[in-house]
Write a protein that holds these residues in place. Sequence first.
Motif, short mmCIF file in Angstrom:
data_model
loop_
_atom_site.label_atom_id
_atom_site.label_comp_id
_atom_site.label_asym_id
_atom_site.label_seq_id
_atom_site.Cartn_x
_atom_site.Cartn_y
_atom_site.Cartn_z
N ALA A 110 0.83 -1.21 0.00
CA ALA A 110 0.00 0.00 0.00
C ALA A 110 0.86 1.26 0.00
O ALA A 110 1.73 1.44 0.85
N CYS A 111 0.60 2.12 -0.98
CA CYS A 111 1.31 3.40 -1.10
C CYS A 111 0.30 4.55 -1.06
O CYS A 111 -0.89 4.36 -1.30
N ASP A 112 0.82 5.75 -0.78
CA ASP A 112 -0.03 6.93 -0.92
C ASP A 112 0.06 7.41 -2.37
O ASP A 112 0.64 6.73 -3.23
N GLU A 113 -0.52 8.57 -2.63
CA GLU A 113 -0.56 9.05 -4.02
C GLU A 113 0.81 9.41 -4.57
O GLU A 113 0.97 9.59 -5.77
N GLN A 114 1.82 9.46 -3.70
CA GLN A 114 3.18 9.75 -4.15
C GLN A 114 4.04 8.49 -4.29
O GLN A 114 5.21 8.57 -4.63
N GLY A 115 3.45 7.32 -4.00
CA GLY A 115 4.19 6.08 -4.08
C GLY A 115 4.94 5.74 -2.81
O GLY A 115 5.75 4.81 -2.79
N GLN A 116 4.68 6.47 -1.72
CA GLN A 116 5.35 6.23 -0.45
C GLN A 116 4.57 5.22 0.37
O GLN A 116 3.33 5.29 0.45
N THR A 117 5.27 4.26 0.97
CA THR A 117 4.61 3.25 1.79
C THR A 117 4.35 3.78 3.19
O THR A 117 4.57 4.96 3.47
N SER A 118 3.92 2.87 4.09
CA SER A 118 3.68 3.27 5.48
C SER A 118 4.96 3.60 6.22
O SER A 118 4.93 4.12 7.34
N ASP A 119 6.13 3.31 5.62
CA ASP A 119 7.42 3.74 6.15
C ASP A 119 7.91 4.90 5.28
O ASP A 119 8.07 4.74 4.07
N ALA A 177 10.22 15.62 -4.69
CA ALA A 177 9.31 16.36 -5.58
C ALA A 177 7.90 16.47 -5.04
O ALA A 177 7.18 17.43 -5.31
N GLN A 178 7.43 15.45 -4.30
CA GLN A 178 6.08 15.43 -3.71
C GLN A 178 4.99 15.57 -4.77
O GLN A 178 4.04 16.34 -4.62
#
Length: 400
Positions: free
Chosen positions: A257-266, A307-308
């Motif tokens: 699971a990633c957020d809209e930026q491709g970042q995971t829960s870590d 870049a966010q």
Amino acid sequence: MDFVILGAGQAAASLSAKLRALSAEASITVIGDESAPPYQRPPLSKAYLLGEMPIERLTLRADAWWEEQNIRLLTGCKALRIDRDAKRIETTQGPVTYDRLALTLGATPRRLPDALGGDLGGVHCVRSIADIEALKGELRSGRNLVVIGGGYIGLEAAAVARKLGLNVTVVEAAPRILGRVAAAETASMIRDVHHANGVTILEGTGLQALRGQGHVETVALSDGRSLPADLVVLGIGIAPETSLAAEAGLQIENGIACDEQGQTSDPAIWAAGDCASFPWHGQRIRLESVGNAIDMAELVAENMLGAQKAYAPKPWFWSDQYDAKLQIAGLSAGYDQIVFRPGDSSHSGSVWYYANDALIAVDALNDARAYMVGKRLIESGRTPDPKLVADPAIAVKELM
């Protein structure tokens, strides 16, 4: 700063190239468990299996490129554990530390359990170079192939085997082929192509078991029939590779699971490609395609450097079967209206999907113009009148 990319497929090749283009100073390491450097998967089960493409052309980057770009590539290196506290990956070639980590682990083909004959010789998946090399020697003219699964993977394998002269039967447990991914109209066009090429398709037919003494000999079906089988190809789907991420305590939901930026829960770990799920239009989705692997990986590379940016996918897919090309734009899930547009020749046409009066996807078989127009309309948020789409007297370009 040390950037590590775990997984060495299309997404890894794209992510590492983008990272290097954006940062000349970054330390970049790519880790892959296969002995080969990153390579294209789609041609594996088609042009490469048919002998129309040498293995050298599968490779995404020449060996010299990795050295020129100062990217450390570790092949044949299996990751054993991700230690998030120490920011370290334990591998069969020793520990690798990171400041920022990207998971591009791809997906794994689903296999039959041993109890159903999945451990018999002659039972194949089509995902890696090793899979294809194992299959190649068994694809001999006149032999009997049974394909389990009527999705794109199974149907593409059936097409290749038929071109090589095998007797091919496709077994699909669902009421029809492509039941999870395409409308009945698209399935009908694809079915006609296979029938025209001599493939037998059994729909609504379950598998009881594969049987044989050490090597598959027959396929027992749920309706009591038994099919002779010199070999079997499994096309029963793929599952996102999440085991390492799950063991490390990352959130798993239809993939990593990633957020809209491709970042995971870590916050130090990102994910991209087949293994990653992300929010889109109020839902969480995962896309299995070359286009998504490239686009998401490049965006993640930017975001790993701060870049966010939010990921806005432009889904597109394709499937080559015999001389037919199916091109797909958009995502058809949730459609409530279908419009069929005839093509200019036999085995051609397009299926246009609408939801709440908006065009959301187009399937085009041997109709590149319909695909291109549909793709542009979807990406620009425009919707043509369904009555105009269905009228073959109106040129497709006029729908713009």
